[in-house]
Design an enzyme around this catalytic site. Structure first.
Site, short mmCIF file in Angstrom:
data_model
loop_
_atom_site.label_atom_id
_atom_site.label_comp_id
_atom_site.label_asym_id
_atom_site.label_seq_id
_atom_site.Cartn_x
_atom_site.Cartn_y
_atom_site.Cartn_z
N MET A 1 31.15 35.69 41.62
CA MET A 1 30.76 35.69 43.04
C MET A 1 29.44 34.96 43.21
O MET A 1 28.52 35.14 42.39
CB MET A 1 30.62 37.14 43.54
CG MET A 1 31.85 38.00 43.30
SD MET A 1 31.65 39.64 44.03
CE MET A 1 33.06 40.49 43.29
N ASP B 1 45.03 42.37 43.39
CA ASP B 1 43.64 42.59 42.98
C ASP B 1 42.92 43.41 44.04
O ASP B 1 42.71 42.94 45.16
CB ASP B 1 42.95 41.23 42.79
CG ASP B 1 41.54 41.35 42.27
OD1 ASP B 1 41.09 42.49 41.98
OD2 ASP B 1 40.87 40.31 42.14
N HIS C 1 38.21 34.50 38.25
CA HIS C 1 38.53 34.63 39.67
C HIS C 1 37.29 34.18 40.43
O HIS C 1 36.31 34.91 40.54
CB HIS C 1 38.88 36.10 39.98
CG HIS C 1 39.11 36.38 41.42
ND1 HIS C 1 39.16 37.66 41.95
CD2 HIS C 1 39.31 35.54 42.48
CE1 HIS C 1 39.38 37.59 43.24
NE2 HIS C 1 39.46 36.32 43.60
N MET D 1 44.95 39.23 47.38
CA MET D 1 43.90 40.26 47.43
C MET D 1 44.41 41.47 48.19
O MET D 1 44.91 41.34 49.32
CB MET D 1 42.63 39.72 48.12
CG MET D 1 41.85 38.65 47.37
SD MET D 1 41.22 39.15 45.75
CE MET D 1 40.23 40.60 46.14
N HIS E 1 39.94 39.75 33.32
CA HIS E 1 39.74 39.21 34.68
C HIS E 1 38.24 39.20 34.98
O HIS E 1 37.58 40.23 34.97
CB HIS E 1 40.49 40.11 35.67
CG HIS E 1 40.41 39.68 37.09
ND1 HIS E 1 41.32 38.79 37.66
CD2 HIS E 1 39.56 40.01 38.08
CE1 HIS E 1 41.03 38.62 38.93
NE2 HIS E 1 39.95 39.34 39.22
N MET F 1 35.22 33.58 43.33
CA MET F 1 34.95 33.89 44.74
C MET F 1 33.69 33.12 45.12
O MET F 1 32.60 33.70 45.30
CB MET F 1 34.79 35.41 44.90
CG MET F 1 36.12 36.14 44.77
SD MET F 1 35.96 37.91 44.48
CE MET F 1 35.79 37.89 42.70
N ASP G 1 35.30 38.37 37.55
CA ASP G 1 35.02 38.20 38.97
C ASP G 1 33.71 37.47 39.19
O ASP G 1 32.63 38.04 39.00
CB ASP G 1 34.98 39.58 39.65
CG ASP G 1 36.37 40.17 39.80
OD1 ASP G 1 37.24 39.48 40.37
OD2 ASP G 1 36.59 41.30 39.34
C1 DX5 Z 1 36.96 42.28 44.21
C2 DX5 Z 1 37.39 41.78 42.85
C3 DX5 Z 1 38.26 42.73 42.11
C4 DX5 Z 1 37.68 44.08 41.91
C5 DX5 Z 1 38.74 45.03 41.46
O1 DX5 Z 1 36.33 41.27 44.89
O2 DX5 Z 1 38.11 40.57 42.96
O3 DX5 Z 1 38.70 42.16 40.88
O4 DX5 Z 1 36.62 44.10 41.02
O5 DX5 Z 1 38.14 46.27 41.35
P1 DX5 Z 1 38.85 47.61 41.82
O6 DX5 Z 1 40.01 47.83 40.86
O7 DX5 Z 1 37.79 48.61 41.68
O8 DX5 Z 1 39.31 47.43 43.23
ZN ZN Z 2 39.12 39.78 41.12
#
Ligand code: DX5
Ligand code: ZN
Length: 214
Positions: free
Chosen positions: A37, A171, A66, A137, A33, A68, A35
């Site tokens: 951003m 998540d 993912h 989320m 996964h 964001m 992330d």
């Molecule tokens: C948050 C991310 C998550 C996050 C999960 O914005 O989308 O994927 O990194 O991390 P934990 O397990 O630490 O909440």
């Molecule tokens: Zn995520």
């Protein structure tokens, strides 16, 4: 329906992640996964397609981006080319979720849609039949290590009632305590970040989480 662990690499040392990725997959994780951003949709900036591409040679596991980010469609080609077989964008980041899902489908990328804790299920109802996965989320996006928001499970239950066969991913704040609750609500894909990143023995911690996934 399969149950999958999708470790988030966000809370690991991103300059030294390759061996951790191999260990995660060797210990039963089936998805990586990622992330992404942009400093706009959420305040932090993480990494982009070139970093993702550099990880691709570590493993054959499914790469799941993912996104964001605002205007997520601007990233579709790059992340598909970087080896992401699944791309999840946020319902809140576009007024064209239907079209963007169609676009991903024509690219032979598995489409997914995500909703924030403050966004109702209604935001994704019109496209539930079009996506492979709905990401609910369970923290506000932007940071690892936050506290699980249990009220999000009501949305998981509702989506599972409506669509027995869609993948539902949770998540944020998932650990050995919260994972069973999410699973009971109907989730079948579990993102785990900081719990694994801070574990003293990564292989063992991963196997324990995989066992909880069922
Ligand atoms: C948050 C991310 C998550 C996050 C999960 O914005 O989308 O994927 O990194 O991390 P934990 O397990 O630490 O909440
Ligand atoms: Zn995520």
């Amino acid at each position: 329906m399969t149950c999958d662990l999708a470790p988030s690499i966000l809370s690991f040392d991103l300059t030294d992640i390759r061996q951790s990725v191999r260990t995660l997959v060797a210990s039963g994780a089936s998805i990586v996964h990622l992330d992404v951003m942009d400093g706009q949709f959420v305040p932090p900036i993480t990494f982009g397609d070139s970093y993702t591409k550099s990880l691709r040679s570590c493993t054959d596991a499914l790469f799941e981006a993912h996104l964001m980010v605002n205007t997520p469609e601007h990233q579709f080609e790059a992340f598909a080319a970087a080896g992401c077989g699944r791309i999840i964008f946020h319902a809140e980041a576009t007024v064209h979720s239907h079209r963007l899902i169609q676009r991903l489908r024509t690219m032979n990328v598995e489409p997914g849609i995500a909703i924030n804790p403050g966004t109702p299920v209604e935001a994704v109802l019109p496209v539930l039949d079009m996506v492979d996965i709905v990401l609910v989320m369970t923290v506000n996006p932007g940071w690892g290590g936050q506290v699980f928001i249990s009220s999000a499970l009501e949305k998981v239950r509702r989506i599972r009632d409506l669509r027995p066969n869609v993948h539902i991913e949770v998540d944020g704040g998932i650990d050995p305590h919260t994972l069973p609750m999410a699973r009971e609500a109907g989730a079948n894909v579990f993102v785990v970040g900081s719990h694994l990143a801070r574990s003293a023995e990564l292989a063992q911690a991963t196997k324990e989480i995989v066992a909880l996934c069922g």
